[in-house]
Design a protein around this motif. Structure first.
Motif, PDB file in Angstrom:
ATOM      1  N   CYS A 187       0.840  -1.189   0.000  1.00  0.00           N
ATOM      2  CA  CYS A 187       0.000   0.000   0.000  1.00  0.00           C
ATOM      3  C   CYS A 187       0.878   1.243   0.000  1.00  0.00           C
ATOM      4  O   CYS A 187       1.878   1.310   0.708  1.00  0.00           O
ATOM      5  N   VAL A 237      -4.979   5.615  -2.087  1.00  0.00           N
ATOM      6  CA  VAL A 237      -5.508   4.803  -3.180  1.00  0.00           C
ATOM      7  C   VAL A 237      -5.833   5.743  -4.340  1.00  0.00           C
ATOM      8  O   VAL A 237      -6.823   6.478  -4.285  1.00  0.00           O
ATOM      9  N   VAL A 242      -8.010   1.899  -8.665  1.00  0.00           N
ATOM     10  CA  VAL A 242      -9.151   1.286  -7.990  1.00  0.00           C
ATOM     11  C   VAL A 242      -9.589   0.043  -8.770  1.00  0.00           C
ATOM     12  O   VAL A 242      -9.738   0.080  -9.991  1.00  0.00           O
ATOM     13  N   VAL A 253     -16.746   1.598   0.109  1.00  0.00           N
ATOM     14  CA  VAL A 253     -15.448   1.042   0.489  1.00  0.00           C
ATOM     15  C   VAL A 253     -14.646   0.890  -0.794  1.00  0.00           C
ATOM     16  O   VAL A 253     -15.058   0.176  -1.711  1.00  0.00           O
ATOM     17  N   VAL A 254     -13.514   1.577  -0.871  1.00  0.00           N
ATOM     18  CA  VAL A 254     -12.729   1.658  -2.099  1.00  0.00           C
ATOM     19  C   VAL A 254     -11.513   0.744  -1.993  1.00  0.00           C
ATOM     20  O   VAL A 254     -10.708   0.876  -1.064  1.00  0.00           O
ATOM     21  N   PHE A 255     -11.369  -0.186  -2.940  1.00  0.00           N
ATOM     22  CA  PHE A 255     -10.281  -1.162  -2.942  1.00  0.00           C
ATOM     23  C   PHE A 255      -9.277  -0.810  -4.038  1.00  0.00           C
ATOM     24  O   PHE A 255      -9.645  -0.618  -5.194  1.00  0.00           O
ATOM     25  N   CYS A 260      -4.620  -2.321  -0.707  1.00  0.00           N
ATOM     26  CA  CYS A 260      -5.085  -1.366   0.298  1.00  0.00           C
ATOM     27  C   CYS A 260      -6.554  -1.035   0.023  1.00  0.00           C
ATOM     28  O   CYS A 260      -7.001  -1.040  -1.122  1.00  0.00           O
ATOM     29  N   PHE A 261      -7.310  -0.757   1.084  1.00  0.00           N
ATOM     30  CA  PHE A 261      -8.681  -0.305   0.907  1.00  0.00           C
ATOM     31  C   PHE A 261      -8.981   0.806   1.910  1.00  0.00           C
ATOM     32  O   PHE A 261      -8.411   0.861   3.000  1.00  0.00           O
TER      33      PHE A 261
END
Length: 300
Positions: A187, A237, A242, A253-255, A260-261
């Motif tokens: 990350c 991020v 993404v 919720v962004v992955f 990393c999220f």
């Protein structure tokens, strides 16, 4: 195959796994995935006795694309060795390809399963999934005809990149086919927010009772998200990295592609409307999905 795009990362997983990105309808990928799964079963389970289960799956990620995954369990303390075996077999396929015999064996297996009358329910599920995802459904005879045309060369070169995942306590030192080190994806962290981001704080009550909440910050800018954690690390991020956005009611919720999220949900951050609007504007709709209604605590 398995050159510039290959990497590895640590995650909270029970055992090592490998993911390949590609066209879910590509018959060469389907057969290569099956051959690699069988090779791993023979080596990790039958030859070295380090793994009991080798699982494979295909996961849709939008527009006909998806991830082919392979996952292995491992005897306690053998996770690193199993991860090495997994990578070695992937490299062996990349360098030596597959054989006519392997393709014929997998084709026979698919034919037996897909043409079995007991597979009707599975075929209905496949057709329903295609309908929901906007994909073209192909019946079993059509899929088998496409598999029969795949050559060993096509199957051996089907995977163009790979991502190896290992449990958090496992470290590996592996190389690509060209001898360069397999890089670790981590990350992206920093210590500061960029100057042009909009900053969000946790709800007032949380900031009143928690020192960690008082220090936490969420940043939203034109290029991505930033989140300051309890250790003062700022996780980032970028929007162009993404890989998925889970829509949780009014939150998201962004992955990211590096593992990393960042949760942008009202339980953690106050007045997140503008943040959610920025995420929805920046991330393609194909990467956004609703939270499963089967998750615990979501009612019957």
């Amino acid at each position: 195959m398995l050159k510039a795009g290959a990497a590895w990362f640590q995650a909270d997983v029970p055992g090592p796994g490998l993911a390949f990105h590609g066209d879910l309808d590509d018959p060469a990928l389907v057969l290569a995935h099956a051959v690699l799964q069988e090779r791993l079963r023979q080596r990790a389970r039958h030859q070295e006795g380090l793994s009991h289960e080798v699982g494979g799956a295909r996961v849709h990620t939008g527009a006909g694309q998806g991830e082919y995954t392979l996952c292995l369990d491992a005897r306690e303390g053998q996770e690193q060795r199993v991860a090495e075996l997994l990578w070695q077999e992937a490299l062996r396929m990349a360098s030596a390809g597959v054989t006519e015999e392997e393709l014929a064996e997998e084709l026979a297996g698919f034919r037996e399963v897909w043409l079995d009358p007991r597979s009707t329910s599975s075929e209905l599920g496949e057709a329903a999934a295609c309908l929901l995802l906007g994909l073209d459904y192909q019946d079993a005879p059509t899929r088998l005809e496409a598999l029969a045309k795949v050559t060993p060369e096509q199957a051996g070169q089907a995977f163009t990149t790979a991502l190896l995942v290992v449990p958090c306590h496992v470290e590996v030192e592996l190389r690509r086919l060209d001898g360069t080190s397999l890089t670790q994806e981590i990350c992206s962290t920093t210590r500061v927010f960029p100057p042009d981001v909009r900053v969000f704080k946790p709800p007032l009550f949380k900031r009143t009772v928690s020192s960690a909440a008082r220090a936490a910050r969420l940043g939203v800018g034109r290029s991505g998200l930033w989140c300051c954690d309890a250790d003062d690390d700022v996780h980032h991020v970028p929007f162009d990295e993404v890989v998925g956005v889970e829509m949780r009611g009014t939150g998201r919720v962004v992955f990211g592609s590096r593992g990393c999220f960042i949760p942008v949900v009202p339980e953690l951050w106050a007045k997140i409307g503008p943040a959610v609007a920025a995420i929805d504007a920046a991330v393609p709709e194909a990467l956004r999905y609703e939270t499963s209604g089967l998750l615990p605590g979501r009612g019957d």
